[in-house]
Design an enzyme around this catalytic site. Structure first.
Site, PDB file in Angstrom:
ATOM      1  N   HIS A  11      -4.237   7.860  -5.248  1.00  0.00           N
ATOM      2  CA  HIS A  11      -5.111   6.698  -5.385  1.00  0.00           C
ATOM      3  C   HIS A  11      -6.441   7.197  -5.925  1.00  0.00           C
ATOM      4  O   HIS A  11      -7.006   8.150  -5.394  1.00  0.00           O
ATOM      5  CB  HIS A  11      -5.383   6.034  -4.027  1.00  0.00           C
ATOM      6  N   TYR A  73     -10.070   0.843   1.076  1.00  0.00           N
ATOM      7  CA  TYR A  73      -8.607   0.844   1.003  1.00  0.00           C
ATOM      8  C   TYR A  73      -8.097   2.245   0.675  1.00  0.00           C
ATOM      9  O   TYR A  73      -7.170   2.743   1.321  1.00  0.00           O
ATOM     10  CB  TYR A  73      -8.132  -0.147  -0.058  1.00  0.00           C
TER      11      TYR A  73
END
Length: 100
Positions: A11, A73
């Protein structure tokens, strides 16, 4: 700006100038990072051979006012995945450590 490695994916929150296309940036990022990995961890060359280090695909989304939410996140993703899948980090093989 933010990033987290997972056992099978990465990510990242990045900022690129508008004059650079997303596909060009991803090609550069994947290409250079693969060369760096093979340079620092020579044993991976034998494991991957002529195959590609990274998969062909990627997911991209633009970030506007919710940048802080995206950062959070990314930071919390490993905990969320472990809770959802009931996995432990011990189940994954570390590709950077030897076999024995």
């Amino acid at each position: 700006m933010e990033g987290h490695l997972m056992p099978d994916h990465v990510h990242m929150l990045v900022s690129i100038p508008p004059k650079i296309s997303v596909s060009s940036f991803m090609g550069y990022l994947k290409g250079k990072s693969a060369l760096m990995m093979f340079d620092r961890h020579a044993n991976l060359k034998y494991k991957f051979g002529n195959r590609h280090f990274w998969s062909e695909g990627y997911y991209v989304s633009t970030v506007g006012l919710n940048e802080a939410t995206i950062k959070k996140y990314i930071q919390d993703q490993e905990k969320a995945d472990m809770m959802q899948d009931k996995l432990s980090v011990k189940e994954y093989e570390d590709p950077f450590k030897g076999q024995g």
